[in-house]
Write a protein that holds these residues in place. Structure first.
Motif, PDB file in Angstrom:
ATOM      1  N   GLN A   2       0.807  -1.212   0.000  1.00  0.00           N
ATOM      2  CA  GLN A   2       0.000   0.000   0.000  1.00  0.00           C
ATOM      3  C   GLN A   2       0.844   1.267   0.000  1.00  0.00           C
ATOM      4  N   LYS A   3       1.939   1.264   0.735  1.00  0.00           N
ATOM      5  CA  LYS A   3       2.801   2.446   0.784  1.00  0.00           C
ATOM      6  C   LYS A   3       3.397   2.763  -0.584  1.00  0.00           C
ATOM      7  N   LYS A   4       3.786   1.726  -1.312  1.00  0.00           N
ATOM      8  CA  LYS A   4       4.453   1.926  -2.602  1.00  0.00           C
ATOM      9  C   LYS A   4       3.511   1.726  -3.793  1.00  0.00           C
ATOM     10  N   HIS A   5       2.238   1.392  -3.526  1.00  0.00           N
ATOM     11  CA  HIS A   5       1.248   1.168  -4.589  1.00  0.00           C
ATOM     12  C   HIS A   5       1.763   0.149  -5.611  1.00  0.00           C
ATOM     13  N   VAL A   6       2.286  -0.944  -5.078  1.00  0.00           N
ATOM     14  CA  VAL A   6       2.867  -1.998  -5.914  1.00  0.00           C
ATOM     15  C   VAL A   6       1.971  -3.245  -5.872  1.00  0.00           C
ATOM     16  N   PRO A   7       1.700  -3.863  -7.014  1.00  0.00           N
ATOM     17  CA  PRO A   7       0.868  -5.070  -7.018  1.00  0.00           C
ATOM     18  C   PRO A   7       1.594  -6.286  -6.453  1.00  0.00           C
ATOM     19  N   ILE A   8       0.799  -7.208  -5.936  1.00  0.00           N
ATOM     20  CA  ILE A   8       1.299  -8.470  -5.402  1.00  0.00           C
ATOM     21  C   ILE A   8       1.020  -9.585  -6.407  1.00  0.00           C
ATOM     22  N   MET A   9       1.949 -10.520  -6.536  1.00  0.00           N
ATOM     23  CA  MET A   9       1.723 -11.715  -7.334  1.00  0.00           C
ATOM     24  C   MET A   9       2.069 -12.936  -6.476  1.00  0.00           C
ATOM     25  N   THR A  10       1.120 -13.837  -6.337  1.00  0.00           N
ATOM     26  CA  THR A  10       1.351 -15.036  -5.529  1.00  0.00           C
ATOM     27  C   THR A  10       2.142 -16.073  -6.314  1.00  0.00           C
ATOM     28  N   LEU A  11       2.927 -16.871  -5.574  1.00  0.00           N
ATOM     29  CA  LEU A  11       3.680 -17.971  -6.173  1.00  0.00           C
ATOM     30  C   LEU A  11       3.482 -19.213  -5.312  1.00  0.00           C
ATOM     31  N   ASN A  12       2.941 -20.256  -5.939  1.00  0.00           N
ATOM     32  CA  ASN A  12       2.780 -21.552  -5.276  1.00  0.00           C
ATOM     33  C   ASN A  12       3.424 -22.628  -6.121  1.00  0.00           C
ATOM     34  N   PHE A  13       3.746 -23.742  -5.486  1.00  0.00           N
ATOM     35  CA  PHE A  13       4.173 -24.882  -6.284  1.00  0.00           C
ATOM     36  C   PHE A  13       3.552 -26.154  -5.738  1.00  0.00           C
ATOM     37  N   LYS A  14       3.261 -27.091  -6.673  1.00  0.00           N
ATOM     38  CA  LYS A  14       2.639 -28.360  -6.307  1.00  0.00           C
ATOM     39  C   LYS A  14       3.440 -29.504  -6.895  1.00  0.00           C
ATOM     40  N   PRO A  15       4.172 -30.232  -6.055  1.00  0.00           N
ATOM     41  CA  PRO A  15       4.895 -31.410  -6.537  1.00  0.00           C
ATOM     42  C   PRO A  15       3.989 -32.640  -6.507  1.00  0.00           C
ATOM     43  N   PRO A  25      -1.443 -10.502 -10.874  1.00  0.00           N
ATOM     44  CA  PRO A  25      -1.100  -9.383  -9.974  1.00  0.00           C
ATOM     45  C   PRO A  25      -2.342  -8.633  -9.509  1.00  0.00           C
ATOM     46  N   PHE A  26      -2.327  -8.202  -8.243  1.00  0.00           N
ATOM     47  CA  PHE A  26      -3.465  -7.461  -7.698  1.00  0.00           C
ATOM     48  C   PHE A  26      -2.967  -6.394  -6.719  1.00  0.00           C
ATOM     49  N   LEU A  27      -3.735  -5.312  -6.620  1.00  0.00           N
ATOM     50  CA  LEU A  27      -3.407  -4.201  -5.726  1.00  0.00           C
ATOM     51  C   LEU A  27      -4.240  -4.277  -4.451  1.00  0.00           C
ATOM     52  N   LEU A  28      -3.722  -3.661  -3.390  1.00  0.00           N
ATOM     53  CA  LEU A  28      -4.426  -3.626  -2.110  1.00  0.00           C
ATOM     54  C   LEU A  28      -4.827  -2.204  -1.716  1.00  0.00           C
ATOM     55  N   ASP A  29      -4.761  -1.273  -2.652  1.00  0.00           N
ATOM     56  CA  ASP A  29      -5.079   0.123  -2.368  1.00  0.00           C
ATOM     57  C   ASP A  29      -6.510   0.267  -1.836  1.00  0.00           C
ATOM     58  N   ASN A  30      -6.680   1.193  -0.904  1.00  0.00           N
ATOM     59  CA  ASN A  30      -7.992   1.566  -0.355  1.00  0.00           C
ATOM     60  C   ASN A  30      -8.663   0.463   0.465  1.00  0.00           C
ATOM     61  N   LEU A  31      -7.896  -0.514   0.914  1.00  0.00           N
ATOM     62  CA  LEU A  31      -8.422  -1.553   1.793  1.00  0.00           C
ATOM     63  C   LEU A  31      -7.865  -1.373   3.200  1.00  0.00           C
ATOM     64  N   SER A  32      -8.631  -1.768   4.204  1.00  0.00           N
ATOM     65  CA  SER A  32      -8.114  -1.766   5.564  1.00  0.00           C
ATOM     66  C   SER A  32      -7.056  -2.857   5.682  1.00  0.00           C
ATOM     67  N   ALA A  64      -8.802  -6.282   5.923  1.00  0.00           N
ATOM     68  CA  ALA A  64      -9.385  -6.730   4.651  1.00  0.00           C
ATOM     69  C   ALA A  64      -8.297  -7.104   3.654  1.00  0.00           C
ATOM     70  N   ALA A  65      -7.228  -6.324   3.617  1.00  0.00           N
ATOM     71  CA  ALA A  65      -6.134  -6.590   2.684  1.00  0.00           C
ATOM     72  C   ALA A  65      -5.452  -7.916   3.006  1.00  0.00           C
ATOM     73  N   LYS A  66      -5.243  -8.187   4.282  1.00  0.00           N
ATOM     74  CA  LYS A  66      -4.624  -9.451   4.694  1.00  0.00           C
ATOM     75  C   LYS A  66      -5.487 -10.637   4.284  1.00  0.00           C
ATOM     76  N   GLN A  67      -6.799 -10.480   4.378  1.00  0.00           N
ATOM     77  CA  GLN A  67      -7.704 -11.552   3.976  1.00  0.00           C
ATOM     78  C   GLN A  67      -7.631 -11.799   2.473  1.00  0.00           C
ATOM     79  N   VAL A  68      -7.521 -10.724   1.702  1.00  0.00           N
ATOM     80  CA  VAL A  68      -7.396 -10.857   0.240  1.00  0.00           C
ATOM     81  C   VAL A  68      -6.111 -11.618  -0.109  1.00  0.00           C
ATOM     82  N   VAL A  69      -5.005 -11.243   0.531  1.00  0.00           N
ATOM     83  CA  VAL A  69      -3.729 -11.913   0.272  1.00  0.00           C
ATOM     84  C   VAL A  69      -3.840 -13.404   0.592  1.00  0.00           C
ATOM     85  N   LYS A  70      -4.414 -13.716   1.739  1.00  0.00           N
ATOM     86  CA  LYS A  70      -4.537 -15.115   2.142  1.00  0.00           C
ATOM     87  C   LYS A  70      -5.384 -15.910   1.161  1.00  0.00           C
ATOM     88  N   GLU A  71      -6.522 -15.357   0.767  1.00  0.00           N
ATOM     89  CA  GLU A  71      -7.406 -16.061  -0.169  1.00  0.00           C
ATOM     90  C   GLU A  71      -6.717 -16.322  -1.500  1.00  0.00           C
TER      91      GLU A  71
END
Length: 200
Positions: free
Chosen positions: A135-148, A176-183, A186-193
């Motif tokens: 949020q401070k840098k207005h940078v999007p997040i991209m998740t990375l998972n792996f499944k062996p 990629p997704f942004l978290l701007d304007n979220l509490s 709420a933002a932590k829940q979005v990241v987790k989901e």
């Protein structure tokens, strides 16, 4: 041990990677990804940072949050062998200093990697740091998972996963997704989901 373990760990990991059949899934084409990005990965899937991100880190260099503890020194050294940089600090030690360093890194358009549930969990939790940074840098997040297809799971708080030799390992890079304007909550829940879409 600090001098010996990184080299030994690097050799073992390289030997394992050679045996894996790798499949990579990008929700957004590589050429269309914004820069910079914050890459998130669960602590138990940390191995994917060096193997999965390494698939395209020659085009997109990254600095990863790594603990200041002694075991973090080993991990940071192994990461350097794979061409992955490090920012030393975590939510439990050196956090403010690390966040400042991460912000400066993002200013250079270099990606940042972070384990939201590290370094001590609980597993699949999301600390405030990743949200504050995004949020401070207005940078999007991209998740990375792996499944062996087959793996060992270490009996640790994060359920650390090591793919077995000759496993098929699938890497999932989310949209990629942004978290701007979220509490913060709420933002932590979005990241987790988002991160749980392909969690093991």
């Amino acid at each position: 041990m600090i001098k010996i373990m990184p080299k030994l760990g690097y050799v073992i990991m390289k030997l394992l990677y050679v045996t894996y059949k790798k499949k990579v899934h990008f929700a957004t084409p590589l050429a269309s990804l914004p820069s910079p990005l914050i890459i998130t990965v669960w602590h138990g899937e940390l191995l994917s940072v060096f193997g999965g991100y390494g698939i395209f880190n020659k085009q997109r260099p990254i600095d990863f949050f790594i603990s200041e503890h002694k075991d973090g020194e080993i991990i940071a050294t192994i990461a350097s062998y794979f061409g992955v940089g490090s920012i030393r600090g975590s939510s439990t030690r050196g956090g403010i200093k690390a966040l400042r360093a991460a912000m400066k890194t993002l200013d250079t358009k270099k990606d940042i990697g972070i384990t939201p549930d590290g370094p001590k969990g609980p597993r699949y939790s999301v600390a405030d740091g990743v949200v504050v940074l995004a949020q401070k840098k207005h940078v999007p997040i991209m998740t990375l998972n792996f499944k062996p297809s087959s793996f060992w799971r270490i009996n640790s708080w994060d359920g650390f996963i090591i793919p077995k030799p000759f496993a098929t390992v699938e890497y999932y890079f989310g949209e990629p997704f942004l978290l701007d304007n979220l509490s913060i909550k709420a933002a932590k829940q979005v990241v987790k989901e988002r991160m749980m879409h392909h969690a093991i």
